[in-house]
Design an enzyme around this catalytic site. Structure first.
Site, PDB file in Angstrom:
ATOM      1  N   ARG A 348       0.465  13.293   0.540  1.00 37.75           N
ATOM      2  CA  ARG A 348       0.894  11.810   1.865  1.00 37.75           C
ATOM      3  C   ARG A 348       1.895  10.843   1.153  1.00 37.75           C
ATOM      4  O   ARG A 348       2.906  10.406   1.741  1.00 37.75           O
ATOM      5  CB  ARG A 348      -0.479  10.938   1.085  1.00 37.75           C
ATOM      6  CG  ARG A 348      -0.732   9.557   2.030  1.00 37.75           C
ATOM      7  CD  ARG A 348      -1.710   9.107   1.184  1.00 37.75           C
ATOM      8  NE  ARG A 348      -2.550   9.278   2.567  1.00 37.75           N
ATOM      9  CZ  ARG A 348      -3.195   8.626   3.052  1.00 37.75           C
ATOM     10  NH1 ARG A 348      -2.199   7.771   4.207  1.00 37.75           N
ATOM     11  NH2 ARG A 348      -3.826   9.186   4.382  1.00 37.75           N
ATOM     12  N   GLU A 750      -5.203  -0.318   2.088  1.00 39.25           N
ATOM     13  CA  GLU A 750      -4.432   0.034   1.496  1.00 39.25           C
ATOM     14  C   GLU A 750      -2.805  -0.295   2.100  1.00 39.25           C
ATOM     15  O   GLU A 750      -2.220  -0.114   0.630  1.00 39.25           O
ATOM     16  CB  GLU A 750      -4.397   2.080   0.829  1.00 39.25           C
ATOM     17  CG  GLU A 750      -5.000   2.466  -0.229  1.00 39.25           C
ATOM     18  CD  GLU A 750      -5.006   4.179   0.473  1.00 39.25           C
ATOM     19  OE1 GLU A 750      -5.985   3.941   1.640  1.00 39.25           O
ATOM     20  OE2 GLU A 750      -5.055   4.494  -0.353  1.00 39.25           O
TER      21      GLU A 750
END
Ligand code: MTE
Ligand code: HPA
Ligand code: MOS
Length: 797
Positions: A348, A750
């Site tokens: 990621r 997030e």
């Protein structure tokens, strides 16, 4: 009541302190371009547990009434960072009052390795210890304090081996938990050769402790016939179930895991809750008693993994306007002693190295380094922040080198709408709103005028310097592990018309249950109060994914909506039969079921339907469409859509002490059509402040023996109320998700975390106002790091 506590049910969806009176007001944002809805969703309902939480009556694992005979566990921790474990002498501990037993690796009936993806982590250390705080075994006693005191008396005989304690040393030694990954697009070497300017640098970014209010805890209750009930504070009950079954050598169906709520998880309970459940289950198995294990705060720091610290080396090319031309990047993640989720976290980070910008010629080498520290794990952003912080650092550096406004340089590099819109992993950015979003925030935050005012102010202020910065965020929504993008739910309608919903997600304070209940209420046309969300339970929804990747609502609210839709279809069919109309003509709203002929209360129809043997409950299943990618080259479409946002932060530093303060923050963030604006704004505030902590005050310090010396709130500083900026204004972007997502919403958990990178960039601007040259400011920007940045005109090595 201060301005930020104003009720937010009606009026524009913004939480605002008044902007400084001297500045021209800017027209408010238009309300969302979606049809007006009168239902439960789209409104600021209070969190379903808010009242109980405030009253202290909301139940956490440690509040569950204990069964008679419950014993308590405390962990025996390695005192050496790396060594051969030659012996465990528990005699003194066993002689202490109340102590029942000591549990070690020899007591594991199943696999001595945990059932993690990479299968590289022992349940208890056996031949070697790999970090200070690694769990070697447990002491079991009749009270918590008896167990904890006795655990300190267990003597470990360890022969020390050389330890690797930081990521740069691990790189040198080629010490990895997983092989490196290389990603490349275009020809970075060639682009760098022909670029008008190049800049090389290094950056180090620290880890972060989750500091959930409720520490890690598991309570294991043996049931009849080798079955198990486990109360766990976990983001992933299904994985806890699987790990426990694996360690006990039994089938998954014999283990049931329940979690009503967590007092925060933040990623720290995605895998690491499993360790505690396995440990407690092993003790319960051996002693045939219920066993509870709750780590105290210091032990939680010592035992559990944190955010991955990263180190970077980069060379970047650019033209006179600051437009990027070639990037060569080495990024190294400090994974700790085992892989845990480090593979997907580092992936990621690669996926977010572009953040909001088009990287045409890029070469990334990603190393997953093994060190003798806690095994680092998921933490809000899941590697994304460690990708974004690097490119924002680079763009800030370029602007300061060229003496340009960093915002201009950032804008110049944004993804285009019809061109320059393919990411370095070959995904087309189809929903790009970056340009208008940044421009809007630039106006509403009065960026240009404030930047000029700050610059004038700085020339007159020799000691205190101010800085301002705007940074955007573009965050990919979907689990990078594509298979996790699925969810199930159950909706039960009882004969009095009340509704229960259960889904595979978990509640950790983020408001998932509230949003799910809102969606179900609207699907059935009943009031929010008529829908009750119940505890996550592996015996209700099997094989559920972790509640993570911000996708909890996207996945579970959709699954619950489908389940409710099935019940609704059954009821519509039934009413159509009663009133001789088509089922399509039956509608549900305001607690009534309407046909062209009649409007009947929902409970009345439910009672009639029950009497006519109509099914009043259903399951629902959802899987995210469109996503796919190649795991070896990291190319494809890993994300269903992107969530966007931008923040403008103003800071001040004291150039004599290095102390800093965040003065003003303006945020414009994209949550699509909000299911619950109050909860979404709360997530934006919380995410931003947690990100601010990561980048400013939260410093993890391991000494030269590998001992984490900052393992309590006395030495590890999360933001406190006094650190919240006096001006903290949040607006929501008024547009629905362009992909078909539940209620037109976007994930929010997030993405706002990365908005805090504007604080780090503003701090660099303040440092740059004090002296010449490139600014190197490592994170966290503690007073020491700010002073170092002020003193080092050259990048430090
Ligand atoms: N908010 C609160 N109050 N507590 C938490 O533990 N975790 C964050 C975020 N917001 C968290 C939180 C993280 S890391 C994620 S991935 C998401 O919530 C998970 O929940 P969601 O997918 O339902 O948004
Ligand atoms: N985010 C959070 N947790 C995860 C992910 C992710 O992308 N992939 C696997 N676990
Ligand atoms: Mo969040 S780090 O995906 O639990």
């Amino acid at each position: 009541m201060n301005a930020r506590e104003k009720p937010r049910e009606e009026g524009p969806i913004s939480r605002a302190d008044n902007p400084s009176p001297a500045l021209t007001p800017v027209p408010a944002l238009q309300p969302p371009a979606t049809p007006q809805r009168s239902g439960a969703a789209g409104r600021s309902h209070p969190h379903e547990s808010a009242r109980a939480q405030v009253a202290g009556s909301a139940t956490y694992v440690d509040d569950i009434p204990e069964i008679r005979g419950t014993l308590y566990a405390a962990p025996i921790l390695s005192t050496v960072a790396h060594g051969k474990l030659l012996g465990v002498d528990a005699r003194a501990a066993l002689a202490m009052p109340g102590v029942r037993d000591v549990i070690l690796a020899r007591d594991i009936p199943g696999d001595p390795l945990l059932a993690t993806f990479v299968h590289d982590e022992p349940v208890f250390a056996t031949d070697t210890v790999q970090h200070i705080g690694q769990v070697v075994g447990l002491v079991i006693a009749e009270s918590v304090m008896q167990a904890r005191r006795a655990a300190r008396k267990v003597k470990l005989q360890i022969e020390e081996l050389p330890a690797i304690l930081n990521v740069r040393d691990a790189l040198k030694a080629e010490s990895y938990v997983l092989p490196p990954v290389f990603v490349k697009r275009g020809d970075a070497a060639q682009a760098l050769k022909t670029a008008p300017h190049t800049l090389s640098g290094q950056l180090e970014v620290g880890g972060q402790e989750h500091f959930y209010l409720e520490g890690q805890v598991a309570y294991v209750v043996p049931q009849e016939q080798q079955q198990w009930l486990i109360y766990s504070s976990t983001q992933h009950p299904g994985e806890v179930q699987h790990w426990v079954a694996h360690a006990l050598g039994i089938s998954n169906h014999a283990v049931r895991v329940e979690c009503r709520r967590m007092g925060g998880g933040f990623g720290g309970k995605e895998t690491q809750a499993g360790h505690l459940a396995v440990w407690a289950a092993l003790a319960a198995h051996k002693l045939k008693c219920p066993v509870k294990l709750r780590l105290d705060r210091d032990d939680d720091f010592m035992v559990t993994g944190k955010r991955h610290p990263f180190a970077y080396d980069y060379t970047v090319g650019f033209d006179n306007t600051g437009r990027l031309a070639g990037l060569k990047l080495m990024m190294a993640a400090n994974c700790g002693f085992s892989a845990d989720l480090s593979g997907p976290v580092a992936d990621r980070a690669i996926f977010h190295t572009d953040n909001a910008y088009f990287l045409e010629d890029v070469e990334i080498a990603s190393y997953r380094c093994k060190t003798n520290t806690q095994s680092n794990t998921a933490f809000r952003g899941f590697g994304g922040p460690q990708g974004v912080v690097l490119i924002e650092t680079i763009l800030g550096d370029i602007a300061r080198q060229l003496k340009l406004d960093p915002l201009d340089v950032r804008k110049r590099n944004l993804y285009g709408v019809d061109e320059r819109n393919i990411t370095h992993y070959q995904m087309k950015v189809e929903d790009n709103i970056l340009q208008p979003l940044l421009s809007k925030l630039e106006l509403t935050a009065h960026y240009q005028r404030r930047r000029e005012a700050i610059s004038a102010w700085n020339t007159k202020s020799p000691v205190i310097k101010r800085g301002i910065a705007i940074t955007p965020v573009k965050f990919g929504i979907s689990f990078t592990a594509t298979l996790f993008n699925q969810a199930g739910a159950l909706v039960h309608v009882y004969t009095d018309g009340s509704v229960q919903v259960n889904h595979g997600g978990t509640e950790m304070g983020q408001g998932l249950n509230t949003k799910v209940a809102q969606i179900v209420a609207d699907e059935l046309g009943v009031a929010f109060e008529d829908v009750l969300a119940t505890a996550s339970d592996t015996s209700k929804i099997p094989n559920a994914s972790a509640t993570a990747a911000s996708a909890g609502t996207d996945l579970n609210a959709r699954a619950a909506q489908y389940a409710a839709r099935n019940v609704r279809d059954n009821l519509a069919q039934f009413v159509a039969g009663l009133d001789a109309c088509g089922a399509g003509a039956v509608t549900f709203s305001g607690g009534l079921i309407h046909s062209p002929k009649n409007s009947r209360p929902f409970p009345e129809v439910v009672r009639l339907a029950y009497a006519n043997r109509i099914q009043l409950w259903s399951d629902g299943f959802y899987r995210t469409p469109k996503i796919h990618y190649d795991k070896t080259t990291l190319t494809g479409r890993p994300f269903y859509y992107f969530a966007y946002g931008a923040a403008c932060s103003e800071v001040a530093i004291d150039t004599l002490t290095g102390e800093s303060r965040v003065l003003k923050v303006d945020i414009l963030h994209d949550v699509g059509t909000s299911i619950n604006p109050a909860i979404d704004i709360g997530q934006i505030e919380g995410g931003f402040v947690q990100g601010m902590g990561w980048l400013t005050t939260e410093q993890l310090v391991w000494n030269d023996k590998g001992l984490l010396t900052t393992h309590a709130p006395s030495t590890y500083k999360i933001p406190a109320t006094g650190d919240i900026p006096a001006h903290f204004k949040i607006d929501l972007w008024p547009e629905a998700n362009r992909e078909d997502n539940v209620f037109g919403s976007k994930a929010v958990g997030e993405p706002p975390f990365m908005l805090a990178i504007s604080v780090l960039e503003a701090l660099k601007e303040a440092v740059a106002a004090a002296r010449e040259g490139v600014v190197r400011l490592d994170a966290p920007a503690t007073a020491e790091h700010v002073l170092a940045a002020l003193k080092h005109p050259e990048p430090r090595r």
